[in-house]
Design a protein around this motif. Structure first.
Motif, mmCIF file in Angstrom:
data_model
loop_
_atom_site.group_PDB
_atom_site.id
_atom_site.type_symbol
_atom_site.label_atom_id
_atom_site.label_comp_id
_atom_site.label_asym_id
_atom_site.label_seq_id
_atom_site.Cartn_x
_atom_site.Cartn_y
_atom_site.Cartn_z
ATOM 1 N N GLU A 16 -14.197 -2.984 5.079
ATOM 2 C CA GLU A 16 -13.426 -4.190 5.386
ATOM 3 C C GLU A 16 -12.658 -4.675 4.163
ATOM 4 O O GLU A 16 -11.482 -5.051 4.253
ATOM 5 N N GLU A 17 -13.307 -4.655 3.009
ATOM 6 C CA GLU A 17 -12.643 -5.089 1.773
ATOM 7 C C GLU A 17 -11.502 -4.144 1.412
ATOM 8 O O GLU A 17 -10.428 -4.577 0.989
ATOM 9 N N THR A 19 -9.736 -2.307 3.499
ATOM 10 C CA THR A 19 -8.646 -2.498 4.456
ATOM 11 C C THR A 19 -7.777 -3.695 4.077
ATOM 12 O O THR A 19 -6.545 -3.633 4.139
ATOM 13 N N ARG A 20 -8.419 -4.791 3.671
ATOM 14 C CA ARG A 20 -7.642 -5.968 3.247
ATOM 15 C C ARG A 20 -6.778 -5.650 2.036
ATOM 16 O O ARG A 20 -5.599 -6.012 1.984
ATOM 17 N N PHE A 21 -7.365 -4.964 1.048
ATOM 18 C CA PHE A 21 -6.615 -4.608 -0.155
ATOM 19 C C PHE A 21 -5.467 -3.648 0.185
ATOM 20 O O PHE A 21 -4.357 -3.776 -0.343
ATOM 21 N N HIS A 23 -3.711 -3.311 2.975
ATOM 22 C CA HIS A 23 -2.571 -3.966 3.625
ATOM 23 C C HIS A 23 -1.863 -4.940 2.691
ATOM 24 O O HIS A 23 -0.631 -5.070 2.738
ATOM 25 N N ARG A 24 -2.612 -5.605 1.843
ATOM 26 C CA ARG A 24 -2.017 -6.607 0.947
ATOM 27 C C ARG A 24 -1.207 -5.963 -0.171
ATOM 28 O O ARG A 24 -0.120 -6.450 -0.528
ATOM 29 N N GLU A 25 -1.687 -4.857 -0.713
ATOM 30 C CA GLU A 25 -1.055 -4.270 -1.893
ATOM 31 C C GLU A 25 -0.401 -2.910 -1.615
ATOM 32 O O GLU A 25 0.805 -2.750 -1.806
ATOM 33 N N SER A 28 2.233 -2.787 1.531
ATOM 34 C CA SER A 28 3.434 -3.601 1.302
ATOM 35 C C SER A 28 4.384 -2.936 0.317
ATOM 36 O O SER A 28 5.606 -2.966 0.499
#
Length: 250
Positions: A16-17, A19-21, A23-25, A28
């Motif tokens: 989960e951590e 996946t967040r990283f 998409h954020r970094e 993008s």
């Protein structure tokens, strides 16, 4: 096009951590520079993540790789395997049903005023202006330069856009540019272009060369040289790449 597959072996509790990283970094940065994410998958056990990227070419891949040097995933995975892939389909987009396609075509003249025409292998009943499909991440201007070079072996200088034509049945819009021959010898594209010629094209004889009505109307409009405005730009932040002003030649 260049395709890269990355397989990350991870700790399940970090998915989960990660996946967040991602998409954020990671995602993008790729998208802002014109790369495409083909897909991202996680194994049933939750300990392997597979990512496939699509780049314009190797240089594009290396540029994004350099941009990502500070945005490392090292803290999230135990092992990373990277593999370069080659599509088995000459036109990979044929596997995907796009909502609408964009194409370009070019009315290109030499110093004698002759018009560059091609006969494609799959449309052998007519001559037509060179052109083709705009690839993802390309500007219309980049696409017509590439298509003319690939189909005929010549480089060109563009003057502007003379018309926009929509094929509603096939879901394709074609933008026609007018331009001038610059350099290169006429060289047919293997398995695509059966014939290339600079022709003394006129309104009186055009039907002898361009037998398909939809292609003929585009050339006739281009003969009049009534140009449309055109801009290509990027956003985030805004950057104007090129622009053609409205003008008329007499």
């Amino acid at each position: 096009m260049t395709y890269i597959k990355e397989v990350y072996t991870i700790k399940r509790e970090q998915l989960e951590e990660l996946t967040r990283f991602f998409h954020r970094e990671i995602y993008s940065i790729h998208i802002q520079d014109g790369a495409q994410l083909i897909g991202r998958w996680v194994s049933e056990e939750g300990n392997k993540v597979t990512v496939i990227w699509k780049y314009k070419d190797n240089e594009h891949e290396q540029r994004i790789k350099a941009m990502l040097e500070e945005e490392t995933l090292d803290d999230f995975y135990l092992k990373c395997e990277r593999e370069r892939l080659t599509s088995t389909e000459p036109f990979p987009s044929a596997y995907h049903s796009a909502k609408h396609g964009m194409a370009v075509s070019g009315y290109i003249t030499n110093e004698k005023g002759e018009v560059l025409l091609v006969r494609n292998v799959h449309r052998s009943d007519t001559m037509e202006m060179p052109g083709g499909v705009v690839e993802e991440g390309e500007t219309l201007e980049e696409a017509i330069h590439r298509e003319v070079l690939e189909e005929t072996g010549v480089t060109i200088r563009l003057n502007g856009i003379t018309g926009i034509y929509q094929n509603v049945t096939r879901g394709v819009t074609c933008v026609v540019f007018r331009g001038d021959y610059q350099s290169g010898d006429l060289t047919p594209a293997e398995d695509e272009t059966a014939e290339i010629a600079f022709t003394a094209l006129t309104k009186a004889n055009i039907a002898q060369w361009i037998t398909r009505e939809q292609f003929r109307s585009r050339a006739l409009d281009a003969m009049n040289s009534n140009y449309l405005p055109y801009e290509a730009f990027r956003v985030r932040p805004y950057e104007l790449l090129s622009r053609y002003e409205v003008k008329q030649e007499v």
